[in-house]
Design a protein around this motif. Structure first.
Motif, PDB file in Angstrom:
ATOM      1  N   GLY A   1      -6.724   8.559 -13.127  1.00 30.31           N
ATOM      2  CA  GLY A   1      -7.284   7.766 -14.211  1.00 30.31           C
ATOM      3  C   GLY A   1      -6.455   6.562 -14.605  1.00 30.31           C
ATOM      4  N   ALA A   2      -5.210   6.490 -14.144  1.00 24.52           N
ATOM      5  CA  ALA A   2      -4.338   5.377 -14.522  1.00 24.52           C
ATOM      6  C   ALA A   2      -4.846   4.071 -13.932  1.00 24.52           C
ATOM      7  N   LEU A   3      -4.629   2.989 -14.666  1.00 25.29           N
ATOM      8  CA  LEU A   3      -5.002   1.665 -14.202  1.00 25.29           C
ATOM      9  C   LEU A   3      -3.936   1.139 -13.259  1.00 25.29           C
ATOM     10  N   VAL A   4      -4.353   0.768 -12.052  1.00 23.28           N
ATOM     11  CA  VAL A   4      -3.445   0.222 -11.047  1.00 23.28           C
ATOM     12  C   VAL A   4      -3.346  -1.294 -11.258  1.00 23.28           C
ATOM     13  N   PRO A   5      -2.167  -1.899 -11.085  1.00 25.87           N
ATOM     14  CA  PRO A   5      -2.066  -3.353 -11.226  1.00 25.87           C
ATOM     15  C   PRO A   5      -3.110  -4.061 -10.365  1.00 25.87           C
TER      16      PRO A   5
ATOM     17  N   PHE B   1       0.832  -1.212   0.000  1.00 30.22           N
ATOM     18  CA  PHE B   1       0.000   0.000   0.000  1.00 30.22           C
ATOM     19  C   PHE B   1       0.863   1.257   0.000  1.00 30.22           C
ATOM     20  N   LEU B   2       1.906   1.306   0.859  1.00 25.50           N
ATOM     21  CA  LEU B   2       2.753   2.487   0.939  1.00 25.50           C
ATOM     22  C   LEU B   2       3.483   2.734  -0.373  1.00 25.50           C
ATOM     23  N   ILE B   3       3.927   1.659  -1.048  1.00 31.65           N
ATOM     24  CA  ILE B   3       4.616   1.808  -2.334  1.00 31.65           C
ATOM     25  C   ILE B   3       3.673   2.372  -3.385  1.00 31.65           C
ATOM     26  N   LEU B   4       2.474   1.813  -3.466  1.00 30.26           N
ATOM     27  CA  LEU B   4       1.514   2.286  -4.459  1.00 30.26           C
ATOM     28  C   LEU B   4       1.054   3.702  -4.150  1.00 30.26           C
TER      29      LEU B   4
ATOM     30  N   ARG C   1     -13.872  -3.661 -14.411  1.00 32.55           N
ATOM     31  CA  ARG C   1     -13.249  -2.425 -14.917  1.00 32.55           C
ATOM     32  C   ARG C   1     -11.858  -2.204 -14.337  1.00 32.55           C
ATOM     33  N   GLY C   2     -11.501  -2.963 -13.318  1.00 29.30           N
ATOM     34  CA  GLY C   2     -10.187  -2.803 -12.718  1.00 29.30           C
ATOM     35  C   GLY C   2     -10.169  -1.702 -11.668  1.00 29.30           C
ATOM     36  N   THR C   3      -8.962  -1.364 -11.232  1.00 28.17           N
ATOM     37  CA  THR C   3      -8.753  -0.341 -10.205  1.00 28.17           C
ATOM     38  C   THR C   3      -8.069   0.858 -10.842  1.00 28.17           C
TER      39      THR C   3
ATOM     40  N   GLY D   1      -9.454   6.762  -0.466  1.00 27.24           N
ATOM     41  CA  GLY D   1      -9.978   7.531  -1.579  1.00 27.24           C
ATOM     42  C   GLY D   1      -8.993   7.749  -2.697  1.00 27.24           C
ATOM     43  N   LEU D   2      -7.915   6.967  -2.716  1.00 21.16           N
ATOM     44  CA  LEU D   2      -6.883   7.134  -3.740  1.00 21.16           C
ATOM     45  C   LEU D   2      -7.224   6.402  -5.028  1.00 21.16           C
ATOM     46  N   VAL D   3      -8.050   5.364  -4.939  1.00 24.02           N
ATOM     47  CA  VAL D   3      -8.435   4.600  -6.125  1.00 24.02           C
ATOM     48  C   VAL D   3      -9.919   4.270  -6.049  1.00 24.02           C
ATOM     49  N   THR D   4     -10.479   3.948  -7.208  1.00 17.43           N
ATOM     50  CA  THR D   4     -11.841   3.418  -7.286  1.00 17.43           C
ATOM     51  C   THR D   4     -11.758   2.046  -7.933  1.00 17.43           C
ATOM     52  N   ARG D   5     -12.551   1.136  -7.402  1.00 18.10           N
ATOM     53  CA  ARG D   5     -12.518  -0.239  -7.888  1.00 18.10           C
ATOM     54  C   ARG D   5     -13.887  -0.606  -8.449  1.00 18.10           C
ATOM     55  N   GLY D   6     -13.877  -1.260  -9.600  1.00 14.06           N
ATOM     56  CA  GLY D   6     -15.126  -1.691 -10.212  1.00 14.06           C
ATOM     57  C   GLY D   6     -14.986  -3.079 -10.801  1.00 14.06           C
ATOM     58  N   ARG D   7     -15.960  -3.923 -10.568  1.00 10.49           N
ATOM     59  CA  ARG D   7     -15.909  -5.285 -11.088  1.00 10.49           C
ATOM     60  C   ARG D   7     -15.887  -5.258 -12.622  1.00 10.49           C
TER      61      ARG D   7
END
Length: 284
Positions: free
Chosen positions: A38-42, A23-26, A77-79, A69-75
């Motif tokens: 907007g970037a796709l997170v692994p 988490f800290l690295i990301l 659609r990815g993170t 609140g740093l990312v949004t996740r969707g089934r």
């Protein structure tokens, strides 16, 4: 897509859980802009492969990012990195702390958490040049900008000075102003900047994660006679408060050095002071 991060970036030998290390690295990559809005997170599978961990561990790391609140996740659609409008960090000169904020016209809010008189522990007594166990005023404050809390400050003042102002006054005025109103003629200070990690006590107050990096600034303020009148230890969120220093190149007979350049005082043109040996950074 961000570049691959390999398993040696984390370690089971560290006290921080593996999922929190990921988490800290990301989070750092997001804050640095390497993962822009907007970037796709692994995903879980890719993170598990890169870090050589289980998918459950990877899933917990992504869940922490989402909780902040740093990312949004969707089934299906990815993170993705969330679009954020956080203001840039305050970048102040190394010479002052709150004084720089006031000079820049930035408003801060203070929350006075603790205020008491107690015996000085050995490290505080050494800093204030008093006997261990001698009474001091101890105060703990959290200061916030519009973006949120940025500093956790612990101050120690000899009791004879501290009793000249009240808890209510400290909750609304800077310590240096109170010292000067109490008749102290501040002459200078010695300051040390280091790095530390947020512990379970400080992290929630600064609204950051346990184990997150913090700046640690300790300062001994002296009067014109060289007597210590305040010892302050500040913990700062580096994403909201950063220090900057201008350097001049000095060429010597035996070696070249960098020497700190002192900025003019706010509202006036202060002549540059004589550079001391302690300010020089040598090239080896």
């Amino acid at each position: 897509m961000t570049r691959a991060i390999y398993s040696d970036a984390i370690s089971e030998r560290l006290p921080t859980p593996l999922y929190h290390q990921i988490f800290l690295i990301l989070r750092g990559q997001i804050q640095e802009g390497r993962l822009p809005p907007g970037a796709l997170v692994p995903g879980e599978e890719e993170l598990a492969r890169q870090f050589n961990v289980s998918r459950i561990t990877a899933r917990r790391a992504l869940a922490e990012l989402a909780a902040e609140g740093l990312v949004t996740r969707g089934r299906g659609r990815g993170t993705h990195v969330t679009a954020r409008n956080d203001p840039p960090p305050v970048r102040a000169g190394v010479e002052g702390l709150l004084e720089n904020l006031l000079a820049m016209g930035l408003k801060t809010q203070v929350n006075l958490l603790e205020f008491a008189y107690e015996p000085a522990p050995p490290d505080v007594a050494a800093a204030l040049q008093i006997q261990a166990g001698e009474e001091v005023q101890r105060a703990v404050r959290v200061r916030s900008l519009e973006a949120g809390p940025f500093s956790y400050l612990t101050t120690y003042v000899p009791a004879a000075i501290g009793r000249k102002f009240s808890r209510k006054e400290l909750a609304s005025q800077p310590m240096l102003a109170l010292l000067e109103q109490s008749g102290v003629r501040v002459g200078g200070a010695e300051q040390t900047i280091a790095a530390t990690l947020a512990d379970a006590r400080v992290a929630p107050l600064l609204k950051t994660a346990v184990g997150a990096p913090l700046l640690r600034i300790s300062r001994v303020v002296q009067d014109v006679a060289g007597r210590p009148v305040e010892y302050i230890v500040g913990l700062y969120r580096p994403d909201r408060y950063q220090f900057r220093m201008s350097l001049d190149r000095v060429r010597g007979e035996e070696q070249n050095t960098w020497s700190a350049r002192v900025a003019p005082a706010a509202g006036g043109n202060r002549p540059p002071r004589t550079k001391s040996r302690r300010e020089k950074i040598h090239d080896r």
